[in-house]
Design an enzyme around this catalytic site. Structure first.
Site, PDB file in Angstrom:
ATOM      1  N   GLU A  71      -6.373  -7.623 -38.677  1.00  0.00           N
ATOM      2  CA  GLU A  71      -7.483  -8.214 -37.922  1.00  0.00           C
ATOM      3  C   GLU A  71      -7.237  -8.043 -36.425  1.00  0.00           C
ATOM      4  O   GLU A  71      -6.173  -8.430 -35.924  1.00  0.00           O
ATOM      5  CB  GLU A  71      -7.592  -9.704 -38.286  1.00  0.00           C
ATOM      6  CG  GLU A  71      -7.968  -9.906 -39.755  1.00  0.00           C
ATOM      7  CD  GLU A  71      -7.412 -11.184 -40.359  1.00  0.00           C
ATOM      8  OE1 GLU A  71      -6.932 -12.055 -39.602  1.00  0.00           O
ATOM      9  OE2 GLU A  71      -7.465 -11.319 -41.589  1.00  0.00           O
TER      10      GLU A  71
ATOM     11  N   GLU B 141      -7.292 -11.024 -45.730  1.00  0.00           N
ATOM     12  CA  GLU B 141      -5.856 -10.723 -45.825  1.00  0.00           C
ATOM     13  C   GLU B 141      -5.469 -10.185 -47.197  1.00  0.00           C
ATOM     14  O   GLU B 141      -4.699  -9.224 -47.310  1.00  0.00           O
ATOM     15  CB  GLU B 141      -5.009 -11.958 -45.494  1.00  0.00           C
ATOM     16  CG  GLU B 141      -4.947 -12.309 -44.018  1.00  0.00           C
ATOM     17  CD  GLU B 141      -6.110 -13.158 -43.544  1.00  0.00           C
ATOM     18  OE1 GLU B 141      -6.995 -13.477 -44.382  1.00  0.00           O
ATOM     19  OE2 GLU B 141      -6.142 -13.512 -42.355  1.00  0.00           O
TER      20      GLU B 141
ATOM     21  N   PHE C  68      -0.933 -14.732 -38.294  1.00  0.00           N
ATOM     22  CA  PHE C  68      -0.085 -15.926 -38.355  1.00  0.00           C
ATOM     23  C   PHE C  68       0.599 -15.976 -39.720  1.00  0.00           C
ATOM     24  O   PHE C  68      -0.041 -15.738 -40.743  1.00  0.00           O
ATOM     25  CB  PHE C  68      -0.915 -17.200 -38.137  1.00  0.00           C
ATOM     26  CG  PHE C  68      -1.325 -17.391 -36.699  1.00  0.00           C
ATOM     27  CD1 PHE C  68      -0.521 -18.128 -35.823  1.00  0.00           C
ATOM     28  CD2 PHE C  68      -2.479 -16.813 -36.211  1.00  0.00           C
ATOM     29  CE1 PHE C  68      -0.890 -18.285 -34.488  1.00  0.00           C
ATOM     30  CE2 PHE C  68      -2.850 -16.966 -34.874  1.00  0.00           C
ATOM     31  CZ  PHE C  68      -2.052 -17.706 -34.014  1.00  0.00           C
TER      32      PHE C  68
ATOM     33  N   ASP D 113       1.313 -18.237 -41.526  1.00  0.00           N
ATOM     34  CA  ASP D 113       0.662 -19.163 -42.456  1.00  0.00           C
ATOM     35  C   ASP D 113      -0.301 -18.427 -43.398  1.00  0.00           C
ATOM     36  O   ASP D 113      -0.567 -18.878 -44.502  1.00  0.00           O
ATOM     37  CB  ASP D 113      -0.117 -20.216 -41.672  1.00  0.00           C
ATOM     38  CG  ASP D 113       0.725 -20.831 -40.564  1.00  0.00           C
ATOM     39  OD1 ASP D 113       1.153 -21.972 -40.715  1.00  0.00           O
ATOM     40  OD2 ASP D 113       0.981 -20.129 -39.551  1.00  0.00           O
TER      41      ASP D 113
ATOM     42  N   HIS E 129      -0.996 -23.008 -38.395  1.00  0.00           N
ATOM     43  CA  HIS E 129      -0.661 -21.845 -37.564  1.00  0.00           C
ATOM     44  C   HIS E 129       0.773 -21.936 -37.035  1.00  0.00           C
ATOM     45  O   HIS E 129       1.089 -21.366 -35.991  1.00  0.00           O
ATOM     46  CB  HIS E 129      -1.612 -21.726 -36.374  1.00  0.00           C
ATOM     47  CG  HIS E 129      -2.982 -21.239 -36.714  1.00  0.00           C
ATOM     48  ND1 HIS E 129      -3.892 -21.995 -37.400  1.00  0.00           N
ATOM     49  CD2 HIS E 129      -3.603 -20.053 -36.463  1.00  0.00           C
ATOM     50  CE1 HIS E 129      -5.014 -21.313 -37.547  1.00  0.00           C
ATOM     51  NE2 HIS E 129      -4.861 -20.130 -36.989  1.00  0.00           N
TER      52      HIS E 129
END
Lengths: 332, 332
Positions: free
Chosen positions: A34, A65, A88, A90, A134
């Protein structure tokens, strides 16, 4: 004697240089994720790459993702060498089936017939005031899975050398970058070509009284704690495993045998985390040379809070490592 | 070797020999599966067995339009796809029995057969697990400047997985040579698809800009013609497509699924087996066209029976892998 030209690069610059060099070397290497192209990611780590390599090789994806990680698995099996960017750490949760059930297992399930030479670059680390979704350091999750390799550089030098090795590896490699280091950590990086092999720990500081095994963001914390300990007359050795898997058990055990006391420091959760694994490796390998139980220090077992004083309390600090080390050595 | 172009014209240019070859391929899939049922019920086959009987026209109709260097991904119900793409029954049976001679050295099993030589990227036991892989293979084909395509087989149960829509979106944006083949056999395990699938199936793909079509999956001629057209379109850089093949699973979700009346009637099963059988439909048409007669079908039946018997004997006699093999092929 050949003079080694060494400059200071930030961690982010070192990552970018590794990517650019490998993309120049091997036309099969491509990046997707991204905002990786013109935006160069929100951290600006990839700035300039799309200008050099074009949108054919630096591809902006939708916010998908799982989808683009799965596409990377298939692309890696069939001739490309994709690097996926998971902004990130996460968000690795969204890629779990692709990484754990697909990427990690393709080679084994096919009896060695197919290979998945891909890299997932992602981030870790709290204290950026980004909240619970995050800020996590979830590298233990991938370290648990056979078939994956997990890399955690702690300096610009290591980041560049290890990332080049990751891109050349024939297996899926997950590369965790501490996002707080991108602009804040500078260090020497030679101009000559070099790579750093996986499974080789680096002794960041030689010491005598206690071993601080530290990963990624915690290496600087351990080095800072070692400075504080030195002021009190204690000599701490700082060992950075650099790769969670393969893990350089030998260097960890040797250092533990030498100093007889060990703290393992990592920004992931302490419970069931990489600190537990490393502590067990050392306990099994150096038991008769230890003068104290191996101590673990990781993130508090809570979602990362937003409020700055709360967030800062969740991760080990130079001071907390210093205090635990003093206590472990019977000095506190 | 035939080329994509002459295959794409499908019915009008397809010779009697090609139709008879397809008939033989469908017989092979059916008799292979009958042997699987036999091996399983005799407790010679470990694990689970998901039979493809009833759906033969889909795998054969699609794969007959593919080249050896085209890719497929398959599912837990994947024996038909593997065979139709060119795998040999002896090594497939060996894999199903966990033998060293199997396609994956016995490490994959029934749900994970993979074979680079025939472009088989692997069967996948996660529903929709291979949609990313197939799309990634299409990306490689495009990026590496080849004209091969990827076919992604999945059941209608995969329509429930979000990753399918993520990768179709990317495939459309990047105009990738991939064909998503949805085998709607009416039942996601033990539940009628109407209970799990809202709206119109092809419309889901059409919404992303894919060429979306439906075909009678019991009619190998229809599957061959439509798949051939879509594959040729992908090969000519016309972009991705989505093909629903309406079909029926004659047997249970797996071999042990015997009592099925709580989710479907015996009358329904009988209707499909007697009125909609893909082998019978093709045989009847060949006879009506004067292209074949019943002696040919009998000869094919006995030849394939002999081939399958020999393949089973090979697999049963083949040795298991050495236990030391367990730790091999984890990393490339």
């Amino acid at each position: 004697m050949l003079e080694t030209l060494t400059r200071e690069l930030t961690f982010g610059q070192a990552v970018r240089e590794a990517l650019a060099e490998e993309m120049r070397r091997d036309p099969r290497v491509c990046i997707f994720g991204e905002d990786v192209a013109e935006a160069g990611t929100p951290f600006k780590v990839l700035s300039g790459l799309v200008e050099e390599f074009g949108t054919e090789r630096v591809l902006d994806t939708p916010i998908s993702e799982a989808g683009f990680t799965g596409i990377a698995v298939g692309a890696a099996m069939t001739g490309l060498r994709p690097i996926v960017d998971i902004m990130f750490g996460d968000f690795i949760t969204l890629t779990m089936d692709q990484m754990v059930n697909q990427a990690a297992k393709v080679h084994y399930m096919s009896g060695g017939a197919w290979k998945v030479p891909m890299v997932m670059r992602t981030t870790l680390g709290a204290t950026r005031r980004s909240g619970a979704q995050h800020s996590q350091s979830l590298h233990a999750w991938f370290s648990h899975v056979p078939g994956l390799k997990v890399v955690m550089p702690s300096t610009p030098y290591d980041a560049k050398g290890l990332l080049k090795t990751a891109i050349r590896d024939e297996n899926p490699v997950v590369f965790f970058e501490d996002k707080m280091m991108y602009t804040k950590l500078k260090g020497p990086v030679p101009t000559e070509e070099y790579t750093i092999p996986f499974g080789v720990a680096d002794v960041k500081r030689v010491g005598r009284d206690i071993t601080l095994v530290a990963t990624s963001s915690m290496v600087q914390v351990a080095l800072g704690a070692a400075d504080l300990l030195e002021e009190t007359g204690m000599s701490a050795e700082v060992v950075d495993p650099r790769t969670m898997w393969p893990l350089d058990e030998k260097t960890l055990i040797e250092s533990a045998k030498k100093t007889s006391r060990v703290i393992v420091i990592d920004e992931g959760y302490e419970r069931y985390g990489v600190t537990a694994e490393i502590a067990a490796v050392i306990a099994e390998g150096a038991f008769y040379n230890l003068d104290a139980p191996v101590k673990r220090m990781g993130a508090m077992h809570i979602p990362i809070p937003f409020s700055p004083p709360l967030e800062d309390a969740t991760v080990p600090t130079e001071k907390s490592v210093f205090e635990v080390a003093r206590k472990l050595c019977g000095q506190a | 070797m035939t080329t994509a172009t002459d295959k794409s014209a499908a019915n009008s240019e397809t010779t009697a020999g090609q139709w008879i070859r397809m008939y033989r391929q469908m017989v092979s899939v059916r008799l292979f599966e009958e042997q699987v049922n036999e091996l399983y019920t005799r407790a010679l086959m470990p694990g689970l067995a998901h039979l493809y009987i009833g759906e033969e026209a889909v795998a054969v109709g699609v794969c007959e339009t593919l080249r050896a260097d085209d890719y497929i991904t398959s599912t837990h119900r994947g024996h038909g796809h593997c065979l139709a793409k060119g795998a040999s029954p002896d090594r497939m049976f060996a894999e199903l029995l966990g033998k060293e001679a199997g396609y994956c050295k016995g490490k994959g099993g029934s749900m994970h057969i993979a074979d680079p030589a025939t472009g088989n990227l692997g069967a996948n036991a996660i529903v929709a697990g291979s949609v990313g892989i197939a799309t990634g293979a299409a990306l490689s084909a495009k990026r590496l400047g080849k004209d091969n395509v990827a076919v992604c087989f999945f059941g209608e149960g995969a329509l429930g997985q979000g990753v399918l829509y993520e990768v179709m979106n990317v495939a459309s944006l990047w105009k990738l040579p991939v064909i998503y083949v949805c085998e709607n056999n009416l039942y996601t395990e033990y539940t009628h698809f109407s209970e799990t699938t809202a709206g119109d199936i092809p419309a889901r793909a059409a919404a992303f800009g894919l060429q979306a079509e439906s075909v009678d999956g019991q009619d190998v001629r229809a599957v061959y013609a439509t798949a051939g057209r879509l594959i040729d379109r992908a090969r000519r850089e016309g972009g991705p497509s989505f093909l629903v093949c309406n079909t029926y699973r004659y047997t249970g979700h797996h071999v042990g699924d015997i009592n099925r009346e709580y989710y479907r009637s015996k009358e329904e099963e009988k209707h499909w087996k007697t009125e909609r059988d893909p082998l019978k439909l093709l045989a009847d048409w060949l006879v009506a066209q004067g292209l074949a007669d019943s002696t040919q079908f009998k000869r094919i039946q006995s030849e394939v029976e002999a081939e399958m018997k020999k393949a089973v004997e090979f697999a049963v006699a083949a040795p298991y892998p050495s236990v030391s093999e367990a730790g091999e092929d984890v990393y490339a």
